[in-house]
Design an enzyme around this catalytic site. Structure first.
Site, PDB file in Angstrom:
ATOM      1  N   ASP A   1      27.263  11.691  60.324  1.00  0.00           N
ATOM      2  CA  ASP A   1      28.316  11.993  60.192  1.00  0.00           C
ATOM      3  C   ASP A   1      28.808  11.574  58.757  1.00  0.00           C
ATOM      4  O   ASP A   1      30.329  11.254  58.906  1.00  0.00           O
ATOM      5  CB  ASP A   1      29.141  12.306  61.340  1.00  0.00           C
TER       6      ASP A   1
ATOM      7  N   LYS B   1      35.500  10.685  55.380  1.00  0.00           N
ATOM      8  CA  LYS B   1      35.353   9.650  57.008  1.00  0.00           C
ATOM      9  C   LYS B   1      35.428   8.284  56.244  1.00  0.00           C
ATOM     10  O   LYS B   1      34.682   7.507  56.710  1.00  0.00           O
ATOM     11  CB  LYS B   1      34.089   8.831  56.517  1.00  0.00           C
TER      12      LYS B   1
ATOM     13  N   GLN C   1      43.174  20.603  63.046  1.00  0.00           N
ATOM     14  CA  GLN C   1      42.942  18.783  63.963  1.00  0.00           C
ATOM     15  C   GLN C   1      44.001  18.342  63.300  1.00  0.00           C
ATOM     16  O   GLN C   1      44.356  17.052  63.404  1.00  0.00           O
ATOM     17  CB  GLN C   1      41.792  18.711  63.792  1.00  0.00           C
TER      18      GLN C   1
ATOM     19  N   GLN D   1      43.928   5.116  30.559  1.00  0.00           N
ATOM     20  CA  GLN D   1      43.592   5.011  29.321  1.00  0.00           C
ATOM     21  C   GLN D   1      45.788   4.897  28.520  1.00  0.00           C
ATOM     22  O   GLN D   1      45.986   4.511  28.975  1.00  0.00           O
ATOM     23  CB  GLN D   1      43.588   6.690  28.313  1.00  0.00           C
TER      24      GLN D   1
ATOM     25  N   TYR E   1      43.116   8.900  69.357  1.00  0.00           N
ATOM     26  CA  TYR E   1      42.263   9.508  68.124  1.00  0.00           C
ATOM     27  C   TYR E   1      42.571  11.116  67.480  1.00  0.00           C
ATOM     28  O   TYR E   1      42.273  11.812  68.784  1.00  0.00           O
ATOM     29  CB  TYR E   1      40.904   9.011  68.697  1.00  0.00           C
TER      30      TYR E   1
ATOM     31  N   ASP F   1      42.447  18.218  57.026  1.00  0.00           N
ATOM     32  CA  ASP F   1      40.974  18.658  57.559  1.00  0.00           C
ATOM     33  C   ASP F   1      41.416  19.622  58.967  1.00  0.00           C
ATOM     34  O   ASP F   1      42.116  19.428  59.203  1.00  0.00           O
ATOM     35  CB  ASP F   1      40.480  17.641  58.181  1.00  0.00           C
TER      36      ASP F   1
ATOM     37  N   LYS G   1      40.154  11.088  61.252  1.00  0.00           N
ATOM     38  CA  LYS G   1      40.224   9.984  60.101  1.00  0.00           C
ATOM     39  C   LYS G   1      41.389  10.578  59.061  1.00  0.00           C
ATOM     40  O   LYS G   1      42.468  11.398  58.875  1.00  0.00           O
ATOM     41  CB  LYS G   1      39.149   9.649  59.410  1.00  0.00           C
TER      42      LYS G   1
HETATM   43  C1  F6R Z   1      35.014  13.671  62.207  1.00  0.00           C
HETATM   44  C2  F6R Z   1      33.838  12.136  62.468  1.00  0.00           C
HETATM   45  C3  F6R Z   1      32.841  12.566  63.357  1.00  0.00           C
HETATM   46  C4  F6R Z   1      33.584  13.075  64.536  1.00  0.00           C
HETATM   47  C5  F6R Z   1      31.928  13.217  65.171  1.00  0.00           C
HETATM   48  C6  F6R Z   1      33.224  14.326  67.146  1.00  0.00           C
HETATM   49  O1  F6R Z   1      35.708  12.733  61.238  1.00  0.00           O
HETATM   50  O2  F6R Z   1      33.984  11.353  61.991  1.00  0.00           O
HETATM   51  O3  F6R Z   1      31.705  11.384  63.121  1.00  0.00           O
HETATM   52  O4  F6R Z   1      34.311  12.259  65.270  1.00  0.00           O
HETATM   53  O5  F6R Z   1      31.063  14.075  64.779  1.00  0.00           O
HETATM   54  O6  F6R Z   1      33.457  15.314  66.682  1.00  0.00           O
HETATM   55  P1  F6R Z   1      33.852  15.515  68.049  1.00  0.00           P
HETATM   56  O7  F6R Z   1      34.929  15.025  68.794  1.00  0.00           O
HETATM   57  O8  F6R Z   1      34.926  16.251  67.184  1.00  0.00           O
HETATM   58  O9  F6R Z   1      32.622  16.499  68.649  1.00  0.00           O
HETATM   59 MG    MG Z   2      36.692  17.311  60.498  1.00  0.00          MG
HETATM   60 MG    MG Z   3      37.826  14.708  56.293  1.00  0.00          MG
END
Ligand code: F6R
Ligand code: MG
Ligand code: MG
Length: 366
Positions: free
Chosen positions: A286, A132, A94, A241, A228, A11, A231
């Site tokens: 999300d 996710k 990220q 096959q 953190y 990502d 993900k």
């Molecule tokens: C990213 C995810 C989102 C973020 C959320 C907060 O993979 O799962 O749910 O955790 O949008 O994001 P930030 O902290 O980047 O604003």
């Molecule tokens: Mg992301």
């Molecule tokens: Mg992702």
């Protein structure tokens, strides 16, 4: 010919928020990998996305953990990050946890699934990509594909599969690995892989031919970074096959939208919804978490495809079930089991809140 299939993903910035990848990023990645094809480093490459993850599906003859291939992926992610920064995409770079490449992208943030094999007369492969969620999400589908006769009838009636498969399982907390033979060790296997946040299926092999059947990415970004950072959003390669499960047996497990960790702020359980690449746009809360699958036939390493396997109408019921499960889970709001247990959440305010309330906790008098 000996061929390596490497799927490396990261990502490097989301559009909009964490919901998708920007088309210019995919175009940039194509330019980088086309150049590597012209230089002869890659035989072929399919650039795609799953949600906010950029996916490089590459064939070459350099073997697994090949420094040049990993550097190509890393440089591509760096170039795409620079573009993401100029577009001010969300969370640009990220997953690139280090400033400098040091020989291998493993442990640096990107996810990697790789396998080396001799291309069969007809080589069918399916690449699964999820957004996710984390690599433990493959445990149940891989178990069903390679060890559950209610999913894979070939285990019962196909002579070339009747011997069963061997599962390599990693303990991502203790950095240990162990292999289980199925069917005779399924009860032992399930004790571990039923706890997918810690034990993850890394690879599966055919027990008689010893051929690699499946390989997954088992990076845990949170463990790598110690905090953190997003993900893992895992990938998995499955050969199909012949002595491996048929295409229909490989995709069948995803008709159950299993509950996985990773929804909203990496801190919620939600149903894993099988979707086409086009529909891998996790937006509601999300999410909910998505899984895509691209199928290929390989011809001298050329990726003939992709075919978007979950675009098929026969997954419509699974999608509807996923949406119903998403509604049901969401109604739990901030309560478990929608919210993850305290120690598994990627975001938490607990230490601060505890500190603030320290003086207000008193002993319970019996
Ligand atoms: C990213 C995810 C989102 C973020 C959320 C907060 O993979 O799962 O749910 O955790 O949008 O994001 P930030 O902290 O980047 O604003
Ligand atoms: Mg992301
Ligand atoms: Mg992702």
């Amino acid at each position: 010919m000996n061929l390596t299939l490497s799927v490396i993903k990261a990502d490097i910035g989301g559009y909009v928020g964490h919901s998708e990848s920007h088309p210019d990023i995919l175009e940039k990645a194509r330019q980088c990998t086309d150049k590597a094809k012209k230089q002869g480093l890659l035989i072929d490459c399919c650039v795609t996305k799953c949600g906010d993850d950029l996916q490089l599906i590459m064939t070459h003859q350099g073997g697994e953990s090949n420094e040049k291939i990993h550097k190509l992926a890393w440089d591509t992610f760096v170039d795409c990050t620079n573009l993401a920064k100029s577009l001010k995409l969300h969370g640009a770079g990220q997953d690139l946890l280090s400033d400098a490449f040091s020989g291998n992208v493993r442990g640096m943030g990107p996810g990697v699934a790789e396998m080396e094999f001799k291309e069969r007369e007809a080589e069918t492969v399916i690449v699964f990509m999820a957004d996710k969620t984390s690599a433990g999400a493959w445990n149940m589908p891989l178990y069903k594909m390679f060890a559950d006769p209610f999913n894979t009838i070939g285990l019962v009636i196909a002579p070339n599969m009747h011997c069963g498969f061997a599962f390599e399982v990693q303990d991502v907390k203790e950095h240990k690995t162990i292999t289980f033979n199925t069917p005779e060790e399924i009860y032992d296997l399930l004790v571990f892989i039923g706890a997918p946040s810690r034990y993850m299926v890394k690879s599966v092999h055919h027990r008689e031919s010893k051929e690699i059947a499946a390989a997954s990415s088992t990076q845990r970004l949170a463990l790598i970074a110690g905090r953190y950072v997003g993900k893992d959003d895992p990938v998995c390669i499955v050969r199909s096959q012949g002595e491996f499960p048929a295409v229909g047996e490989v995709v069948e497990p995803f008709t159950l939208p299993l509950l996985v960790e990773g929804w909203m702020r990496g801190s919620h359980h939600g149903p894993l919804m099988p979707v086409s690449v086009e529909d891998s746009t996790p937006t509601r809360f999300d999410g909910p978490p998505r899984v895509t699958s691209l199928g290929f036939q390989l011809s001298q390493g050329k990726l003939v495809g992709p075919r978007d396997m979950f675009a098929d109408k026969s997954f419509d019921n699974a999608r509807q079930q996923a949406l119903d499960a998403a509604d049901y889970m969401r109604r739990h709001g901030p309560f478990e089991p929608h919210r993850l247990p305290l120690e598994e959440m990627e975001y938490t305010t607990m230490p601060d809140v505890l500190k603030k309330l320290k003086g207000r906790f008193t002993d319970i008098k019996e």
